[in-house]
Design a protein around this motif. Structure first.
Motif, short mmCIF file in Angstrom:
data_model
loop_
_atom_site.label_atom_id
_atom_site.label_comp_id
_atom_site.label_asym_id
_atom_site.label_seq_id
_atom_site.Cartn_x
_atom_site.Cartn_y
_atom_site.Cartn_z
N TYR A 269 0.87 0.79 -2.66
CA TYR A 269 2.21 1.17 -3.07
C TYR A 269 2.27 1.08 -4.60
O TYR A 269 1.87 0.06 -5.18
CB TYR A 269 3.25 0.22 -2.47
N SER A 270 2.76 2.14 -5.25
CA SER A 270 2.75 2.13 -6.72
C SER A 270 4.01 2.74 -7.28
O SER A 270 4.71 3.52 -6.63
CB SER A 270 1.54 2.90 -7.26
N GLY A 271 4.29 2.38 -8.53
CA GLY A 271 5.43 2.94 -9.25
C GLY A 271 5.31 2.62 -10.72
O GLY A 271 4.63 1.67 -11.11
N GLY A 272 5.95 3.45 -11.54
CA GLY A 272 5.90 3.20 -12.98
C GLY A 272 6.66 4.23 -13.78
O GLY A 272 7.28 5.15 -13.22
N LEU A 273 6.59 4.08 -15.11
CA LEU A 273 7.32 4.93 -16.04
C LEU A 273 6.41 5.45 -17.14
O LEU A 273 5.47 4.77 -17.54
CB LEU A 273 8.47 4.14 -16.69
N ASP A 274 6.72 6.64 -17.61
CA ASP A 274 6.01 7.26 -18.74
C ASP A 274 7.08 7.75 -19.72
O ASP A 274 7.98 8.52 -19.33
CB ASP A 274 5.15 8.42 -18.24
N TYR A 275 7.00 7.30 -20.98
CA TYR A 275 8.08 7.60 -21.94
C TYR A 275 7.50 8.08 -23.26
O TYR A 275 6.69 7.38 -23.87
CB TYR A 275 8.93 6.35 -22.16
N LEU A 276 7.91 9.25 -23.69
CA LEU A 276 7.56 9.77 -25.01
C LEU A 276 8.64 9.31 -25.99
O LEU A 276 9.72 9.90 -26.06
CB LEU A 276 7.45 11.30 -24.98
N ILE A 277 8.33 8.25 -26.74
CA ILE A 277 9.34 7.64 -27.62
C ILE A 277 9.65 8.56 -28.79
O ILE A 277 10.82 8.80 -29.13
CB ILE A 277 8.83 6.28 -28.13
N THR A 278 8.60 9.05 -29.45
CA THR A 278 8.73 10.02 -30.54
C THR A 278 7.65 11.07 -30.33
O THR A 278 6.78 10.91 -29.46
CB THR A 278 8.53 9.34 -31.92
N PRO A 279 7.64 12.15 -31.09
CA PRO A 279 6.57 13.14 -30.92
C PRO A 279 5.17 12.58 -31.15
O PRO A 279 4.19 13.19 -30.74
CB PRO A 279 6.91 14.20 -31.98
N THR A 280 5.06 11.39 -31.78
CA THR A 280 3.75 10.82 -32.06
C THR A 280 3.45 9.52 -31.32
O THR A 280 2.35 8.99 -31.43
CB THR A 280 3.59 10.55 -33.57
N ILE A 281 4.40 9.00 -30.54
CA ILE A 281 4.21 7.73 -29.85
C ILE A 281 4.63 7.86 -28.38
O ILE A 281 5.74 8.31 -28.09
CB ILE A 281 5.01 6.59 -30.50
N ALA A 282 3.73 7.47 -27.47
CA ALA A 282 4.02 7.49 -26.04
C ALA A 282 3.59 6.17 -25.42
O ALA A 282 2.58 5.58 -25.82
CB ALA A 282 3.31 8.64 -25.35
N VAL A 283 4.35 5.70 -24.42
CA VAL A 283 4.00 4.48 -23.70
C VAL A 283 4.15 4.75 -22.20
O VAL A 283 4.93 5.60 -21.78
CB VAL A 283 4.88 3.28 -24.10
N ASN A 284 3.38 4.02 -21.40
CA ASN A 284 3.53 4.11 -19.95
C ASN A 284 3.06 2.82 -19.31
O ASN A 284 2.38 2.00 -19.93
CB ASN A 284 2.77 5.32 -19.38
N GLY A 285 3.45 2.64 -18.06
CA GLY A 285 3.06 1.44 -17.34
C GLY A 285 3.29 1.60 -15.86
O GLY A 285 4.06 2.46 -15.42
N GLY A 286 2.60 0.79 -15.07
CA GLY A 286 2.75 0.89 -13.63
C GLY A 286 2.29 -0.37 -12.93
O GLY A 286 1.63 -1.24 -13.51
N VAL A 287 2.63 -0.45 -11.63
CA VAL A 287 2.24 -1.56 -10.76
C VAL A 287 1.68 -0.97 -9.47
O VAL A 287 2.23 -0.01 -8.92
CB VAL A 287 3.42 -2.48 -10.44
#
Length: 358
Positions: A269-287
């Motif tokens: 079972y998995s879930g998470g988020l992917d976020y483009l903060i600015t045009p040059t910075i992106a973060v993501n994470g999951g479990v």
């Protein structure tokens, strides 16, 4: 509990090849590639033979975010709405120059030819399965080689379902947001057509920012296809996933079942988020939570987060950190290159690296 395999160490190979093309002006062949390398620290490391903890590890890995590959791709406009295309893609280790991250052969990632048109696309050759592509679409970390659904898949079934040899597939056009894909990989040996046979199918629906998909995979062991990194592990796979995009933020959820008759029946079972903060910075994470239905004392929880800084359209710096907690005989790892399998208890790993594409 997972399949355990000691991967072969492949020697460096020099290959010389020539490519020639003919056709009209709309035809084209492109040489492309990605070089990814990173430095990783792991608090625990599993012994390849015994599975016991051998201690901390600090090492360079040939790829940490995406596989390092090079390849050739081409297409030809045949007229009348038809087009032909091909792809030859090989994995390579940026750390030592050897083959890596595919099935162990030159062009062991992809090697196919396709015909497309208003009817859809028919593809023949070594290719990804619809099951693999469905998992990719529902993974919050886009199948990074560290802390993602890809690590969990390889932990369970090695390269099976990823690199499918002797395969023929069909992908339909999109009708009202729906698209279907099917694949059949011919296995067989003298007296046994079912040896090494693999098939997969998927169905996806997209509307606005919403995506829902489902897929199956059924593969037999044996057959004539024997690759350095095993890709004919017998297993049944089932998955259902979803994603929703809110502006620059995308949320994803998925359920996967990996079942082998002689070993395990794992639910993930998995879930998470992917976020483009600015045009040059992106973060993501999951479990990712894994449980063996045959032996519920075997279970694990893996979590990972990562960030990317885009220096340009082709060059990216990245950092990742993750942890996995294994109980019973479960041996979930954290990275395709490095601690692919884990040990009992909690393991923490981190990585920094750079990716460049051409």
């Amino acid at each position: 509990m997972k399949v355990k395999h000691s991967c072969l160490k492949l020697t460096t190979c020099l290959a010389t090849f020539a490519i020639s093309t003919t056709g009209h002006a709309d035809s084209g062949v492109t040489l492309y590639g990605v070089i990814d390398t990173g430095i990783m620290y792991s608090s625990k490391t599993a012994d390849d033979t015994t599975g016991a903890n051998t201690g901390k590890q600090f090492a360079m890995v040939g790829a940490g975010l995406v596989p390092s590959v090079f390849g050739l791709t081409g297409n030809e406009d045949l007229g009348g709405g038809l087009n032909a295309s091909f792809k030859l893609e090989s994995g390579v280790s940026a750390a030592n120059g050897g083959f890596a991250d595919c099935n162990g052969y030159l062009f062991g990632c992809q090697a196919w030819v396709a015909l497309g048109g208003q009817f859809g696309t028919v593809k023949a050759g070594l290719q990804y399965s619809p099951f693999f592509l469905a998992l990719y679409a529902s993974d919050p970390r886009s199948f990074t080689l560290f802390g993602s659904s890809l690590v969990n898949m390889v932990d369970n079934v090695l390269a099976t379902g990823i690199y499918n040899a002797n395969a023929v597939s069909y992908a339909s056009p999109v009708f009202g947001g729906l698209q279907a894909s099917v694949m059949y990989a011919l296995g067989g040996k003298g007296g046994d057509f079912q040896a090494g046979r693999q098939y997969s199918a998927s169905l996806s629906y997209t509307h606005g920012g919403l995506m829902i998909n489902a897929a199956i995979y059924d593969g037999n062991s044996g057959g004539t296809v024997q690759t350095p990194f095993p890709s004919t592990q017998a297993f049944l796979g089932r998955t259902i996933g979803a994603a929703y995009k809110f502006g620059m933020l995308t949320a994803k959820l998925a359920f996967v079942n990996y079942k082998t008759a002689a070993s395990f029946n794992n639910n993930v079972y998995s879930g998470g988020l992917d976020y483009l903060i600015t045009p040059t910075i992106a973060v993501n994470g999951g479990v990712w939570i894994t449980s063996d239905r045959n032996h519920t004392s075997n279970h694990s929880v893996m979590g990972a987060v990562g960030g990317e800084y885009f220096l340009s359209k082709r060059t990216t710096l990245y950092a990742q950190i993750g942890a996995v907690d294994n109980h019973g005989a479960m041996n979930t790892g954290l990275s395709i290159n490095g601690p692919l399998y884990g040990v009992e208890g909690t393991t923490v790993a981190s990585m920094i690296g750079m990716r460049h594409s051409f």
